[in-house]
Design a protein around this motif. Structure first.
Motif, PDB file in Angstrom:
ATOM      1  N   MET A   1      41.012  48.082 -86.684  1.00 31.26           N
ATOM      2  CA  MET A   1      39.764  48.354 -85.973  1.00 31.26           C
ATOM      3  C   MET A   1      40.043  48.724 -84.515  1.00 31.26           C
ATOM      4  O   MET A   1      41.028  48.279 -83.929  1.00 31.26           O
ATOM      5  CB  MET A   1      38.857  47.117 -86.006  1.00 31.26           C
ATOM      6  CG  MET A   1      38.245  46.837 -87.366  1.00 31.26           C
ATOM      7  SD  MET A   1      36.945  45.588 -87.294  1.00 31.26           S
ATOM      8  CE  MET A   1      37.912  44.156 -86.873  1.00 31.26           C
ATOM      9  N   THR A   2      39.156  49.492 -83.951  1.00 32.56           N
ATOM     10  CA  THR A   2      39.271  49.841 -82.548  1.00 32.56           C
ATOM     11  C   THR A   2      38.824  48.658 -81.688  1.00 32.56           C
ATOM     12  O   THR A   2      38.176  47.713 -82.171  1.00 32.56           O
ATOM     13  CB  THR A   2      38.391  51.048 -82.211  1.00 32.56           C
ATOM     14  OG1 THR A   2      37.014  50.679 -82.379  1.00 32.56           O
ATOM     15  CG2 THR A   2      38.729  52.238 -83.096  1.00 32.56           C
ATOM     16  N   ASP A   3      39.162  48.715 -80.394  1.00 29.99           N
ATOM     17  CA  ASP A   3      38.714  47.656 -79.485  1.00 29.99           C
ATOM     18  C   ASP A   3      37.193  47.561 -79.473  1.00 29.99           C
ATOM     19  O   ASP A   3      36.628  46.466 -79.432  1.00 29.99           O
ATOM     20  CB  ASP A   3      39.222  47.934 -78.062  1.00 29.99           C
ATOM     21  CG  ASP A   3      40.691  47.581 -77.896  1.00 29.99           C
ATOM     22  OD1 ASP A   3      41.333  47.206 -78.905  1.00 29.99           O
ATOM     23  OD2 ASP A   3      41.206  47.681 -76.772  1.00 29.99           O
ATOM     24  N   GLN A   4      36.526  48.707 -79.509  1.00 30.81           N
ATOM     25  CA  GLN A   4      35.066  48.718 -79.503  1.00 30.81           C
ATOM     26  C   GLN A   4      34.515  48.025 -80.744  1.00 30.81           C
ATOM     27  O   GLN A   4      33.534  47.268 -80.667  1.00 30.81           O
ATOM     28  CB  GLN A   4      34.550  50.157 -79.429  1.00 30.81           C
ATOM     29  CG  GLN A   4      33.034  50.262 -79.281  1.00 30.81           C
ATOM     30  CD  GLN A   4      32.567  51.694 -79.118  1.00 30.81           C
ATOM     31  OE1 GLN A   4      33.282  52.634 -79.470  1.00 30.81           O
ATOM     32  NE2 GLN A   4      31.374  51.867 -78.578  1.00 30.81           N
ATOM     33  N   GLU A   5      35.139  48.242 -81.883  1.00 33.65           N
ATOM     34  CA  GLU A   5      34.680  47.628 -83.129  1.00 33.65           C
ATOM     35  C   GLU A   5      34.879  46.116 -83.113  1.00 33.65           C
ATOM     36  O   GLU A   5      34.037  45.363 -83.598  1.00 33.65           O
ATOM     37  CB  GLU A   5      35.407  48.255 -84.322  1.00 33.65           C
ATOM     38  CG  GLU A   5      34.976  49.688 -84.597  1.00 33.65           C
ATOM     39  CD  GLU A   5      35.874  50.373 -85.613  1.00 33.65           C
ATOM     40  OE1 GLU A   5      35.412  51.324 -86.270  1.00 33.65           O
ATOM     41  OE2 GLU A   5      37.062  49.976 -85.743  1.00 33.65           O
ATOM     42  N   ASP A   7      35.055  44.223 -80.354  1.00 37.98           N
ATOM     43  CA  ASP A   7      34.050  43.736 -79.410  1.00 37.98           C
ATOM     44  C   ASP A   7      32.694  43.573 -80.105  1.00 37.98           C
ATOM     45  O   ASP A   7      31.996  42.565 -79.930  1.00 37.98           O
ATOM     46  CB  ASP A   7      33.900  44.706 -78.233  1.00 37.98           C
ATOM     47  CG  ASP A   7      34.732  44.308 -77.021  1.00 37.98           C
ATOM     48  OD1 ASP A   7      35.519  43.347 -77.116  1.00 37.98           O
ATOM     49  OD2 ASP A   7      34.582  44.954 -75.964  1.00 37.98           O
ATOM     50  N   LYS A   8      32.321  44.556 -80.893  1.00 35.76           N
ATOM     51  CA  LYS A   8      31.036  44.520 -81.583  1.00 35.76           C
ATOM     52  C   LYS A   8      30.973  43.355 -82.566  1.00 35.76           C
ATOM     53  O   LYS A   8      29.956  42.662 -82.666  1.00 35.76           O
ATOM     54  CB  LYS A   8      30.794  45.847 -82.313  1.00 35.76           C
ATOM     55  CG  LYS A   8      29.408  45.960 -82.941  1.00 35.76           C
ATOM     56  CD  LYS A   8      29.192  47.346 -83.530  1.00 35.76           C
ATOM     57  CE  LYS A   8      27.794  47.468 -84.127  1.00 35.76           C
ATOM     58  NZ  LYS A   8      27.564  48.819 -84.721  1.00 35.76           N
ATOM     59  N   GLU A  15      35.567  46.166 -72.850  1.00 34.98           N
ATOM     60  CA  GLU A  15      36.387  47.366 -72.764  1.00 34.98           C
ATOM     61  C   GLU A  15      36.505  47.884 -71.339  1.00 34.98           C
ATOM     62  O   GLU A  15      35.747  47.511 -70.444  1.00 34.98           O
ATOM     63  CB  GLU A  15      35.786  48.469 -73.640  1.00 34.98           C
ATOM     64  CG  GLU A  15      36.051  48.300 -75.109  1.00 34.98           C
ATOM     65  CD  GLU A  15      35.710  49.556 -75.862  1.00 34.98           C
ATOM     66  OE1 GLU A  15      36.647  50.257 -76.279  1.00 34.98           O
ATOM     67  OE2 GLU A  15      34.519  49.854 -76.010  1.00 34.98           O
ATOM     68  N   PRO A  34      44.685  45.090 -75.037  1.00 39.40           N
ATOM     69  CA  PRO A  34      44.208  45.652 -76.305  1.00 39.40           C
ATOM     70  C   PRO A  34      44.238  44.610 -77.420  1.00 39.40           C
ATOM     71  O   PRO A  34      45.156  43.791 -77.493  1.00 39.40           O
ATOM     72  CB  PRO A  34      45.192  46.796 -76.576  1.00 39.40           C
ATOM     73  CG  PRO A  34      45.737  47.160 -75.234  1.00 39.40           C
ATOM     74  CD  PRO A  34      45.812  45.875 -74.476  1.00 39.40           C
ATOM     75  N   TYR A  35      43.243  44.650 -78.289  1.00 42.35           N
ATOM     76  CA  TYR A  35      43.225  43.720 -79.421  1.00 42.35           C
ATOM     77  C   TYR A  35      44.459  43.907 -80.306  1.00 42.35           C
ATOM     78  O   TYR A  35      44.957  42.942 -80.890  1.00 42.35           O
ATOM     79  CB  TYR A  35      41.957  43.910 -80.254  1.00 42.35           C
ATOM     80  CG  TYR A  35      40.717  43.338 -79.621  1.00 42.35           C
ATOM     81  CD1 TYR A  35      40.547  41.954 -79.485  1.00 42.35           C
ATOM     82  CD2 TYR A  35      39.703  44.166 -79.156  1.00 42.35           C
ATOM     83  CE1 TYR A  35      39.397  41.424 -78.905  1.00 42.35           C
ATOM     84  CE2 TYR A  35      38.553  43.649 -78.578  1.00 42.35           C
ATOM     85  CZ  TYR A  35      38.411  42.274 -78.454  1.00 42.35           C
ATOM     86  OH  TYR A  35      37.273  41.763 -77.878  1.00 42.35           O
ATOM     87  N   SER A  36      44.947  45.141 -80.402  1.00 43.79           N
ATOM     88  CA  SER A  36      46.141  45.382 -81.220  1.00 43.79           C
ATOM     89  C   SER A  36      47.339  44.615 -80.679  1.00 43.79           C
ATOM     90  O   SER A  36      48.186  44.132 -81.440  1.00 43.79           O
ATOM     91  CB  SER A  36      46.453  46.879 -81.276  1.00 43.79           C
ATOM     92  OG  SER A  36      46.675  47.399 -79.969  1.00 43.79           O
ATOM     93  N   ARG A  62      38.028  38.537 -72.680  1.00 37.06           N
ATOM     94  CA  ARG A  62      38.490  38.923 -74.017  1.00 37.06           C
ATOM     95  C   ARG A  62      39.497  37.933 -74.601  1.00 37.06           C
ATOM     96  O   ARG A  62      39.340  37.478 -75.740  1.00 37.06           O
ATOM     97  CB  ARG A  62      39.091  40.324 -74.009  1.00 37.06           C
ATOM     98  CG  ARG A  62      39.700  40.720 -75.347  1.00 37.06           C
ATOM     99  CD  ARG A  62      40.286  42.116 -75.344  1.00 37.06           C
ATOM    100  NE  ARG A  62      39.236  43.125 -75.262  1.00 37.06           N
ATOM    101  CZ  ARG A  62      39.486  44.437 -75.341  1.00 37.06           C
ATOM    102  NH1 ARG A  62      40.730  44.867 -75.484  1.00 37.06           N
ATOM    103  NH2 ARG A  62      38.494  45.304 -75.263  1.00 37.06           N
TER     104      ARG A  62
END
Length: 201
Positions: A1-5, A7-8, A15, A34-36, A62
């Motif tokens: 998933m992206t960082d935005q996803e 976060d959501k 972000e 980054p979440y990754s 975060r």
């Protein structure tokens, strides 16, 4: 998933990179890990519920929120900037409201890192280049003073570590490197894209 996803999913907004004028030249801009990168860290270094992670330069929160979400541990975020911490508190409120069950505690504190008093239950300390090596040295000294008062194992986690941070820990303290985690893809183009973990017993 992206960082935005992510976060959501967590009902937070963390972000971006923000240039905010700090009251000290020793402090760097806000940039969320980054979440990754956090996922790479936690695959190798999972936290336990009994752990208490401290994020120096927490920004919008975060790392504390994601750590508690994944592991149910406790977390503290330290930041000098009131504007960023206001967003961290808003994120915490939204995160708590979205959770069906209670997880570990999350606290934020607005102060300079040099003045923060390390608590006896805190044992994991996270840094993503939030400030100068001079400030880092003071923070490490405060951590060691806390260990003298309350004997325990403590770990220091460095993402994108500077040479100065590494040299100080390895040459001027009793911390020992226990793990090096390269960040896939990113590390092939930039050797600084890694996580180093140091332990003091």
């Amino acid at each position: 998933m992206t960082d935005q996803e992510v976060d959501k999913r967590l009902h937070i907004r963390t972000e971006g990179t923000i240039e905010i004028l700090q009251s000290s030249a020793h402090y760097n801009r806000y940039e969320a890990t980054p979440y990754s990168v956090l996922d790479e860290l936690f695959e190798v270094y999972p936290l336990q519920k009994r752990d208490h992670i401290v994020d120096f330069g927490c920004g919008k929160g975060r790392v504390p929120i994601y750590s508690v979400y994944r592991f149910g541990c406790s977390a503290t975020g330290i930041d000098l900037n009131g504007r960023l911490l206001q967003e961290a508190y808003e994120n915490l409120t939204e995160f708590r409201g979205s959770q069906k069950r209670s997880r570990g505690t999350i606290e934020f504190e607005q102060t300079t890192a040099e003045k923060y008093e390390v608590q006896s239950e805190q044992n994991v300390f996270y840094f993503f280049n939030p400030f100068s090596v001079e400030v880092f040295q003071t923070v490490i000294q405060r951590i060691l003073e806390s260990v003298e008062q309350s004997d325990r194992q403590v770990d220091v986690v460095l993402y994108y570590p500077t040479t100065a941070f590494v040299y100080f820990l390895e040459e001027q303290t009793a911390f020992e490197r226990i793990e090096e985690i390269p960040i896939p893809i990113l590390s092939t183009h930039n050797e600084d894209e890694r996580i180093l973990i140091y332990r003091y017993n």
